[in-house]
Each structure stands twice: as C-alpha cells, then as structure tokens.
Enzyme design. Structure first.
Site, short mmCIF file in Angstrom:
data_model
loop_
_atom_site.label_atom_id
_atom_site.label_comp_id
_atom_site.label_asym_id
_atom_site.label_seq_id
_atom_site.Cartn_x
_atom_site.Cartn_y
_atom_site.Cartn_z
N SER A 1 27.48 18.90 65.63
CA SER A 1 26.43 19.86 65.25
C SER A 1 25.06 19.32 65.61
O SER A 1 24.89 18.14 65.92
CB SER A 1 26.50 20.10 63.75
OG SER A 1 26.00 18.97 63.07
N LYS A 2 24.08 20.20 65.51
CA LYS A 2 22.69 19.83 65.78
C LYS A 2 22.27 18.69 64.85
O LYS A 2 21.57 17.78 65.24
CB LYS A 2 21.81 21.04 65.57
CG LYS A 2 20.34 20.78 65.79
CD LYS A 2 19.53 22.03 65.65
CE LYS A 2 18.37 21.91 64.70
NZ LYS A 2 17.64 20.67 64.69
N ARG A 3 22.76 18.78 63.61
CA ARG A 3 22.39 17.74 62.64
C ARG A 3 22.87 16.35 63.08
O ARG A 3 22.19 15.36 62.85
CB ARG A 3 22.91 18.07 61.24
CG ARG A 3 21.75 18.43 60.32
CD ARG A 3 22.23 18.87 58.96
NE ARG A 3 23.02 20.08 59.07
CZ ARG A 3 24.23 20.23 58.48
NH1 ARG A 3 24.76 19.25 57.78
NH2 ARG A 3 24.88 21.36 58.61
N ASP B 1 20.34 15.07 65.51
CA ASP B 1 19.10 14.62 64.85
C ASP B 1 19.33 13.28 64.16
O ASP B 1 18.51 12.38 64.22
CB ASP B 1 18.65 15.65 63.81
CG ASP B 1 18.25 16.97 64.47
OD1 ASP B 1 18.01 16.95 65.70
OD2 ASP B 1 18.21 18.01 63.78
#
Ligand code: GLU
Length: 530
Positions: free
Chosen positions: A274-276, A279
């Site tokens: 995921s994008k998380r 990050d």
C-alpha cells in the site's frame, strides 16, 4: 484466428498504483507478442469515486513507461471520443457510452435473467439491520429476494407502476439457484463456484441512468472484441457473474479468456503493498508523483530518479518468472519472452532494494557521455549550480562534456541514481572551504604543514598528464620521507575533498588539475594556522 485484443480498464479514482501499471504492462506485452491490440478503456461509471486528474495521470504513466495503448488514446495523449478507423470503438470513456448499456439490461430482463428492484436504501438498510440482529449477513439472493420489493415478488401492474412513477429503481441480475459455475483462469486453472454463495448484483441504475461496473465491463469487452481479460485478482470473485452474463447474452462463443494476476505484497510478504508502506519504508508505490486535493504529495518513481526501463523491467519480474536466470530485459525482450503461463499464482513480494538494483544496472549500461548529459541536467538545477567553478577551471569547463564524462566514469559504480552523483562529486565543482572535524583531528599533527609543502613540490614538478605518474610522485615522496602512507594520503584527501570520501587522490588531482590541487592544499595549511 481472431486478432488478439486486450484492454486495460482502470477506474479514474486516484493515481495508478504500481500494481495497476503491472496489469497494464502484462496486457501490453501479451498483445504485442502476437501483433495484437492493447486498448485503454476508462471505467468511470461510479461518479462518486471520480477523481479529477486521475485519467490524465493514467495516460501519462503509461506513456512514461513506454506502453501506450494502440486504441483509446490519441497522439496528444487524450482519450478518444469519436470513432475512426484506428479507434473504431470510441468513445473509450464509459460515462460517454451511457446510452449503449440500457438496451442490454432490458434484454436480460426480457429473457428472464434480470429483474427490477425497487427497494430504497432505507429498505435495504432495515433488512440488513434485521439480519445483523440475528447475526446473519444479508445478501440479496434467491431466498431474500422473495421478500423484497421487486418485479419477482410484485405483480405486473404494480411493477409497471413503480417503473413509471419512481426514480430509484435498479435492474438486478437474477443469480440462478444452486448451480455450479465452472470457470477457467489462464493462471489459476479450473475454478468452480456454487451460485448460492453469490448475490443478485445491480447491473443498471435508474437514478443516474448508468450501468454498474459488471454490466458495462461485459458489454464493452464484448463490443470491443476483447479476446483475453488480464486483470487484478480482486476481480476474481466477480468472474462467476461475468461468466453467467456472457451466457445470458448468448455470447459464450466469443467470451474472452480470463487471467487474474496475484497481488503485489509488502516487502515482508504480509499483505497487500500500500501507499502507507511506501511512506513508512521510503519508496514510491506510484509511477509518477501525485498531489491529492489536500495538497499531499505522494512520491513517484519518475521523480525519485528511476529510469522507466528499470521500473518496467522490475515490474515485469514481480509476478512473472522467465524460467531462466536472466533478469535484465528490454521491453522488446519482455515482449518476446512473456507468457501468462509463467505468471505466478501466489503474491509477488516487492523488494525496494531490488528496485534500486535494477536502476543501477540500467545506469551502468549507459555510456559515460550519456550519463554526463543526464548528470548535467541534475547539476544545473541543484543547490550547487550557482557555486560551480574555481580559479583554474571556470563553470563552462566544469560543465563541459569532457569534464562531466570524466566525473561520471570515475563515480558511476558508486551510484544507483543520477542525482546521487551530486553529493559524491560536489568537490569536483566547488573548492571546499570547510573540513570534516573528525578527519582533521585524526590526521593533523605538527608535521602536517611541512609534509604538505613537500607534496606540493612533488605535484608541481609533475606534468600531471596522467593519474599514474601523479600517484607515483606522491607515493615516492611519502616513502622517501618515511611518512605513514595512511596519514599522508588522508591529509591530502582532506585538503582536496574536505572530508574522507572520493576516488583515488591521484585521480582527483588529475581531474581538478594541478593548480586547483595545489591551491586546495595551501588552503588547508592556511586553515591549520588560524
Ligand atoms: N475498472 C476495473 C478496475 O478499476 C477494471 C477491472 C477489469 O479489468 O475488468 O480495476
């Protein structure tokens, strides 16, 4: 034999995740391999999830990867809205195909494969609650439909009245009772599902006169003569319904074959990437940088300095196994070697380090002068730009192809990205005036000044036309004087670089030149006296 025609059918609900790019890539490779067509269709029938800019982002991403579709996008990178020889199925945006779908929904009702349902969202919410209180999940199916408000439970007159006087009805698929649907997936093989586990999906909505994903997707795949549907595994649960829709329409003979791709997994293999994760662990999950409506920026592979070839190569191998040891593939080679049979069934774990490795490999494949050009572009927009130049070599010389090529040749084995050249080579463009404290403390002693003076003499009497003779001159001087090699070399390095990084001393001297080298050594001597 039908022409091979595949499509990538994203919904413009946000930036395209790298998993989506991989789906597009596999479609592209599969089509190109057989000289077929790769089509882009924008599935934007869910207006609540529409995100401005997402459609263009999808096209720009495909373009950056070098996998632009043959149909659906014009030369200006826009979705085609009017049919032509090259784009016979335009418009390629489902919201603009609105008028096509209703007749198909009607056909299914007429044939008895679908029915009208008039339940309001409040009605549905109420039954859902009631089921919940009995700890049962509510699904609109062959059992529950009998007690709901629809054309199967109401008489013909009431049905007609509601169709004419209300605005919120839908057309639902009448899922057959207790039937085994046998399906085939090109990656997963035979799959069987009992229809009793499935619900009566909505196909068309009166409220916005739009089809849902399922109806639009099947109708368009049929009309666009799609031969294989290659998509993410999140659509596997929809496959039985899609099979039944083809059957209901009587389109089995031209039904596409299906291939569902497994997910991209987090680096630790636990769950969907995921994008998380990006990050948190410091890597992009999107091809291009994306700024959302709140102004939050998500990083992109392009902006992080990845070459599109490296990104594409890395993605291709995330889920496809070439069956050999080969890891580096050009798009052309991928097109030749790719096969759906060698796509793995299990999830593919993403490895950010491997992604960097790919970029490094592609960087090393470039010639020194190509690297020099790319480096120059980064250099002139960096913080260093305004400060470049020293007395004996002005900015033009330092930014010349010859000089930059030398720098790249010297450092290319140490970088994975062009921008990494900058912190490694700043001293090749700017005279250092600060010295790393720890290095100075470690190597500076009462003999340092006289040692450096003697080394200046050695350098100035050397023609400095090649690094080997400079190296010999320095080493001979050190040996003749009985200095410790490590201490002497590190002191000179401190003078030239300002810290302890960099390639060989002689190489640096040869590159920045005799005058600048001597000036730098003098600077350190002066610094020590302050
Ligand atoms: N619109 C669907 C998506 O966003 C496409 C699924 C399919 O390829 O059938 O993924």
């Amino acid at each position: 034999m039908r022409e091979r025609r595949v499509r990538f059918a994203p919904s413009p609900t946000g930036p395209l995740h790298m998993g989506g790019v991989r789906t597009a890539l596999y479609n592209y490779l599969y089509a190109k391999q057989a000289g077929g067509k790769f089509i882009l269709r924008i599935e934007d029938t869910d207006s609540h999830r529409f995100v401005p800019g997402a459609e263009q982002y999808i096209i720009d991403s495909l373009k950056w990867c070098g996998i632009l579709p043959d149909e659906g996008v014009d030369e200006n990178g826009k979705i085609v809205e009017t049919a032509s020889e090259k784009h016979p199925h335009a418009p390629y945006r489902q919201s603009q195909r609105k008028s096509i779908y209703k007749q198909y929904a009607d056909e299914l009702v007429e044939k008895g494969f679908a029915y009208y349902a008039f339940d309001s969202s409040e009605d549905l919410e109420a039954v859902r609650k009631e089921y919940e209180s009995r700890k049962e999940p509510f699904i609109y199916n062959h059992i529950s439909r009998k007690s709901m408000k629809n054309s199967l439970s109401l008489d013909a007159a009431e049905t007609q009245r509601l169709i004419e006087t209300t605005d919120n009805w839908v057309i639902r698929f009448k899922m057959p009772e207790n039937r085994i649907v046998k399906m085939n997936d090109l990656i997963r093989g035979e799959i069987e599902v009992n229809t009793d586990t499935l619900d009566d999906k909505v196909l068309w909505k009166k409220a916005d006169q739009l089809p849902t994903y399922h109806l639009a997707n099947i109708v368009d795949d049929h009309l666009m003569e799609i031969t294989e549907v290659i998509r993410g595994e999140e659509w596997l649960p929809s496959l039985p319904l899609h099979y039944l829709l083809y059957e209901a329409f009587g389109w089995q003979d031209t039904m596409p074959r299906f291939a569902h791709l497994s997910l991209l997994l987090k680096p630790d293999g636990k769950g969907k990437l995921s994008k998380r994760d990006g990050d948190r662990l410091g890597f992009p999950v999107f091809p291009l940088q994306w700024t959302n409506s709140e102004g939050e920026i998500s990083r992109g592979y392009r902006e992080d300095g990845y070459y599109p070839e490296a990104f594409v190569n890395m993605l291709a191998l995330l889920g496809w196994n070439p069956g050999t040891e080969q890891e580096l593939f050009s798009l052309e080679e991928l097109t030749k070697s790719f096969s759906l049979e060698r796509v793995i069934k299990s999830g593919a774990r993403f490895n950010p380090e491997k992604a960097k490795w790919f970029n490094q490999e592609y960087l090393r494949k470039r010639s020194d002068s190509e690297l020099a050009n790319e480096f120059k572009a980064e250099l002139v927009k960096s913080d260093l730009s305004g400060k470049i130049g020293f007395a004996s070599k002005p900015k033009e010389v330092l930014l010349s192809d010859t000089y930059l090529t030398e720098v790249c040749k010297m450092l290319k084995d140490r970088v994975s990205f062009i921008k990494e050249f900058i912190p490694l080579s700043d001293y090749m463009f700017v005279t250092p005036h600060e010295y790393a404290q720890n290095v100075y403390k470690k190597f500076w002693n009462e003999n340092s000044c006289s040692m450096l003076e003697k080394l200046i003499d050695a350098i100035s009497s050397n023609p400095c036309t090649d690094a080997e003779s400079i190296e010999k001159a320095i080493k001979d001087t050190i040996a003749e004087n009985g200095w410790k090699m490590g201490v002497a070399m590190n002191t000179v390095r401190l003078a030239l670089v300002g810290e302890s990084k960099g390639p060989g001393i002689a190489e640096i001297i040869h590159l920045i030149g005799k005058e600048e080298s001597i000036a730098r050594i003098r600077n350190l001597i002066d610094f020590s006296k302050k």
